[in-house]
Enzyme design. Structure first.
Site, PDB file in Angstrom:
ATOM      1  N   TYR A  79       0.792  -1.258  -0.098  1.00 10.78           N
ATOM      2  CA  TYR A  79      -0.042  -0.135  -0.090  1.00 10.78           C
ATOM      3  C   TYR A  79       1.028   1.226   0.058  1.00 10.78           C
ATOM      4  O   TYR A  79       0.564   2.108  -0.778  1.00 10.78           O
ATOM      5  CB  TYR A  79      -0.912   0.104   1.307  1.00 10.78           C
ATOM      6  CG  TYR A  79      -1.540   1.132   1.421  1.00 10.78           C
ATOM      7  CD1 TYR A  79      -2.526   1.730   0.624  1.00 10.78           C
ATOM      8  CD2 TYR A  79      -1.309   2.219   2.349  1.00 10.78           C
ATOM      9  CE1 TYR A  79      -3.439   2.803   0.787  1.00 10.78           C
ATOM     10  CE2 TYR A  79      -1.881   3.295   2.795  1.00 10.78           C
ATOM     11  CZ  TYR A  79      -2.986   3.540   1.895  1.00 10.78           C
ATOM     12  OH  TYR A  79      -3.639   4.888   2.127  1.00 10.78           O
ATOM     13  N   SER A 105      -3.814  12.181   8.950  1.00 10.64           N
ATOM     14  CA  SER A 105      -4.697  11.750   7.969  1.00 10.64           C
ATOM     15  C   SER A 105      -6.165  11.513   8.470  1.00 10.64           C
ATOM     16  O   SER A 105      -6.395  10.976   9.435  1.00 10.64           O
ATOM     17  CB  SER A 105      -4.256  10.512   7.042  1.00 10.64           C
ATOM     18  OG  SER A 105      -5.381  10.070   6.280  1.00 10.64           O
ATOM     19  N   GLN A 127      -5.332  16.678   8.379  1.00 16.36           N
ATOM     20  CA  GLN A 127      -5.510  16.610   6.812  1.00 16.36           C
ATOM     21  C   GLN A 127      -6.918  15.881   6.498  1.00 16.36           C
ATOM     22  O   GLN A 127      -7.504  15.121   7.068  1.00 16.36           O
ATOM     23  CB  GLN A 127      -4.650  15.488   6.269  1.00 16.36           C
ATOM     24  CG  GLN A 127      -5.049  15.488   4.584  1.00 16.36           C
ATOM     25  CD  GLN A 127      -5.984  14.223   4.288  1.00 16.36           C
ATOM     26  OE1 GLN A 127      -6.089  13.499   5.314  1.00 16.36           O
ATOM     27  NE2 GLN A 127      -6.686  13.998   3.099  1.00 16.36           N
ATOM     28  N   TYR A 187     -10.272  15.087   4.029  1.00 13.33           N
ATOM     29  CA  TYR A 187     -10.928  14.468   2.904  1.00 13.33           C
ATOM     30  C   TYR A 187     -12.354  15.165   2.950  1.00 13.33           C
ATOM     31  O   TYR A 187     -12.851  14.929   3.927  1.00 13.33           O
ATOM     32  CB  TYR A 187     -10.784  12.950   2.620  1.00 13.33           C
ATOM     33  CG  TYR A 187      -9.336  12.634   2.126  1.00 13.33           C
ATOM     34  CD1 TYR A 187      -8.805  13.122   1.101  1.00 13.33           C
ATOM     35  CD2 TYR A 187      -8.801  11.321   2.652  1.00 13.33           C
ATOM     36  CE1 TYR A 187      -7.890  12.659   0.566  1.00 13.33           C
ATOM     37  CE2 TYR A 187      -7.700  11.104   2.280  1.00 13.33           C
ATOM     38  CZ  TYR A 187      -7.240  11.532   1.146  1.00 13.33           C
ATOM     39  OH  TYR A 187      -5.951  11.087   0.589  1.00 13.33           O
ATOM     40  N   THR A 235      -6.992  18.159   1.260  1.00 16.47           N
ATOM     41  CA  THR A 235      -6.432  17.477   0.206  1.00 16.47           C
ATOM     42  C   THR A 235      -7.357  17.538  -1.068  1.00 16.47           C
ATOM     43  O   THR A 235      -8.541  17.302  -0.857  1.00 16.47           O
ATOM     44  CB  THR A 235      -6.222  15.765   0.263  1.00 16.47           C
ATOM     45  OG1 THR A 235      -5.240  15.740   1.299  1.00 16.47           O
ATOM     46  CG2 THR A 235      -5.606  14.987  -0.799  1.00 16.47           C
ATOM     47  N   ARG A 249      -4.644   1.289  -7.657  1.00 17.83           N
ATOM     48  CA  ARG A 249      -3.465   1.049  -7.411  1.00 17.83           C
ATOM     49  C   ARG A 249      -3.541  -0.488  -7.669  1.00 17.83           C
ATOM     50  O   ARG A 249      -4.388  -1.114  -6.608  1.00 17.83           O
ATOM     51  CB  ARG A 249      -2.967   1.471  -5.947  1.00 17.83           C
ATOM     52  CG  ARG A 249      -2.657   2.787  -5.907  1.00 17.83           C
ATOM     53  CD  ARG A 249      -3.659   3.355  -4.821  1.00 17.83           C
ATOM     54  NE  ARG A 249      -3.734   4.760  -4.891  1.00 17.83           N
ATOM     55  CZ  ARG A 249      -3.865   5.619  -3.673  1.00 17.83           C
ATOM     56  NH1 ARG A 249      -4.191   4.776  -2.626  1.00 17.83           N
ATOM     57  NH2 ARG A 249      -4.067   6.853  -3.707  1.00 17.83           N
ATOM     58  N   LYS A 260      -3.426  20.880  -0.425  1.00 19.44           N
ATOM     59  CA  LYS A 260      -2.426  19.869  -0.885  1.00 19.44           C
ATOM     60  C   LYS A 260      -3.068  19.298  -2.264  1.00 19.44           C
ATOM     61  O   LYS A 260      -4.117  18.782  -2.456  1.00 19.44           O
ATOM     62  CB  LYS A 260      -2.284  18.742   0.194  1.00 19.44           C
ATOM     63  CG  LYS A 260      -1.441  17.638  -0.130  1.00 19.44           C
ATOM     64  CD  LYS A 260      -1.010  16.767   1.099  1.00 19.44           C
ATOM     65  CE  LYS A 260      -0.373  15.722   0.883  1.00 19.44           C
ATOM     66  NZ  LYS A 260      -0.850  14.562   0.032  1.00 19.44           N
ATOM     67  N   HIS A 309       0.206  13.547  -5.030  1.00 22.96           N
ATOM     68  CA  HIS A 309      -0.033  12.281  -4.185  1.00 22.96           C
ATOM     69  C   HIS A 309       0.856  11.203  -4.131  1.00 22.96           C
ATOM     70  O   HIS A 309       0.465   9.986  -4.259  1.00 22.96           O
ATOM     71  CB  HIS A 309      -1.351  11.950  -4.403  1.00 22.96           C
ATOM     72  CG  HIS A 309      -2.526  11.675  -3.243  1.00 22.96           C
ATOM     73  ND1 HIS A 309      -3.246  12.348  -2.614  1.00 22.96           N
ATOM     74  CD2 HIS A 309      -2.266  10.252  -2.538  1.00 22.96           C
ATOM     75  CE1 HIS A 309      -4.027  11.548  -1.580  1.00 22.96           C
ATOM     76  NE2 HIS A 309      -3.078  10.539  -1.514  1.00 22.96           N
ATOM     77  N   ARG A 320       0.242   8.381  -6.540  1.00 20.93           N
ATOM     78  CA  ARG A 320      -0.880   7.314  -6.518  1.00 20.93           C
ATOM     79  C   ARG A 320      -2.185   7.764  -6.813  1.00 20.93           C
ATOM     80  O   ARG A 320      -3.208   7.310  -7.056  1.00 20.93           O
ATOM     81  CB  ARG A 320      -1.130   7.443  -4.887  1.00 20.93           C
ATOM     82  CG  ARG A 320       0.132   7.086  -4.092  1.00 20.93           C
ATOM     83  CD  ARG A 320      -0.082   7.328  -2.820  1.00 20.93           C
ATOM     84  NE  ARG A 320      -0.808   6.577  -2.039  1.00 20.93           N
ATOM     85  CZ  ARG A 320      -0.622   5.132  -1.511  1.00 20.93           C
ATOM     86  NH1 ARG A 320       0.732   4.614  -1.817  1.00 20.93           N
ATOM     87  NH2 ARG A 320      -1.594   4.538  -0.960  1.00 20.93           N
TER      88      ARG A 320
HETATM   89  C1  GLV Z   1      -4.796   8.084   0.428  1.00 14.90           C
HETATM   90  O1  GLV Z   1      -5.181   7.888   1.591  1.00 14.90           O
HETATM   91  C2  GLV Z   1      -4.141   7.218  -0.363  1.00 14.90           C
HETATM   92  O2  GLV Z   1      -4.406   5.663  -0.257  1.00 14.90           O
HETATM   93  O3  GLV Z   1      -3.056   7.461  -1.403  1.00 14.90           O
END
Ligand code: GLV
Length: 387
Positions: free
Chosen positions: A25, A107, A128, A130, A156, A165, A252, A276, A279
């Site tokens: 991850y 986060s 941070q 979201y 963000t 991913r 961000k 990011h 990502r």
């Molecule tokens: C955010 O939380 C990520 O996984 O990039």
């Protein structure tokens, strides 16, 4: 005790000691991972000017980020699921950061909650955010961050939809992990991680479970983001959130000159040039490549930080010399945390600090606040000509 001299040493230990799904991850980008790779490799294209016969005594890396004193101009970036890299990971990283004298950013998608981190630290940290569809949840979490004394809100803006991913899908990433046969086989070799995890209560998304309506068993980052993150987020929402927060605001995920101009216009205290960590939009340019044009456009209007690709004090020096006031590290400290817990985060900060300090001396500089483009050798086509 292994001798740790680089972030790469910590990365190797992180891989050995942490369940595969969480290491992966951390160590992945979206789709082909081109941007993820470019973030690092573009730093290598920049070289340093060796200067001699300059007094190197009394060097200092102390500076300020959004008006706050820092031992060096670096902050720990918000990283989701940090408490899965190591039990109580966010608390451990926040403690290492405060002892070192740099900001820690928690986060929204953390395992330890805002209250958990506040209770176990003494200095204010950054939070941070979201933006979710559920406005009540957003209002509530802003209030929680205020109550916890957070000294900046890091909003963000580049993740309203999660970039894909591949490794996370293949590994079946969840927090906590589901006990499938491959996970059990993997955990058999990561027993220390498992023992520590069994000793903590913090094993799911602490800022969400018990706080968001109808969510008491949420363990999948991808399904939560798909259902809850607000895809309508626009500059108007940013303005409203700025009002609601009322404190220092850092935006961000800025990677474009026009967006940087909007961010400055909105009145952000700082912007973070970031993709990011590669990502989100694979195929975007690296942060360090985008930095010069953003500095040129808004450098006199807003403080600029750079995130994505920093793995050493030399990378940090290059970003500062290119005009950033500060940098953020994500993976570099997560490798430390996964390798050695709080001591590993401290080690990551020490490694980067030492590299920064020695490099600046050999470049003939004594004060991190005096860095400029003159310290660097940048290929003429570094930024590239893109039509
Ligand atoms: C955010 O939380 C990520 O996984 O990039």
């Amino acid at each position: 005790m292994p001798v740790i001299t680089t972030i790469d040493d910590l990365k190797r230990l992180h891989k050995r000691r942490t369940p595969k799904m969480f290491y992966d991850y951390c160590e992945s980008g979206s789709w082909t991972e081109q941007t993820f790779r470019d973030n690092e490799s573009d730093f290598d294209k920049i070289r340093l000017r060796q200067r001699i016969a300059v007094d190197m005594t009394n060097r200092t890396t102390a500076s300020k980020l959004i008006g706050q004193d820092v031992t060096m101009p670096l902050a720990l970036a918000p990283v989701g699921l940090t408490g899965m890299q190591r039990a109580d990971g966010e608390i451990k990283a926040a403690r290492a950061a405060e002892k070192f004298g740099v900001p820690f950013t928690l986060s929204t998608m953390s395992i330890c909650s805002i209250e958990d981190v506040a209770e176990h630290t003494e200095k204010p940290f950054w939070f941070q955010l979201y933006v979710m569809r559920d406005e009540e949840y957003v209002d509530n979490i802003i209030e929680r961050a205020k109550r916890a004394g957070c000294s900046a809100l890091v909003l963000t803006l580049d993740l309203q939809i999660l970039g894909q991913r591949h490794k996370d899908l293949k590994n079946g990433l969840t927090a906590p992990p589901k006990m499938t046969p491959p996970v059990i086989a993997d955990l058999a070799t990561k027993w220390r991680w498992g023992i520590e995890m069994l000793q903590t209560k913090r094993r799911s998304f602490g800022n969400i479970v018990g706080h968001a309506k109808g969510v008491d068993n949420m363990n999948s980052l991808s399904s939560w983001t798909a259902e809850q993150f607000d895809p309508r987020l626009d500059w108007n929402t940013v303005r409203k959130l700025k009002e609601k927060w009322g404190g220092k605001l850092i935006l961000k995920g800025i990677l474009d000159v026009d967006d940087a101009k909007m961010a400055a216009e909105v009145g952000a205290d700082a912007i973070i040039v970031s993709n990011h960590g590669g990502r989100q939009l694979d195929g975007a340019l690296s942060s360090i490549r985008m930095l010069p044009s953003i500095v040129q456009a808004v450098g006199d209007k807003v403080e600029i930080h750079l995130d994505s690709g920093i793995r050493s004090g030399q990378d940090m020096l290059k970003a500062l010399a290119m005009g950033a006031k500060g940098v953020m590290i994500g993976r570099a400290y997560i490798h430390g945390l996964g390798a050695m817990g709080e001591a590993g985060v401290t080690k990551a900060l020490e490694v980067i600090h030492r590299e920064l300090d020695i490099t600046m001396a050999l470049c003939g500089r004594r004060d991190v606040n005096t860095f400029d483009r003159d310290m660097l050798l940048v290929p003429e086509d570094f930024e590239g000509r893109w039509a």
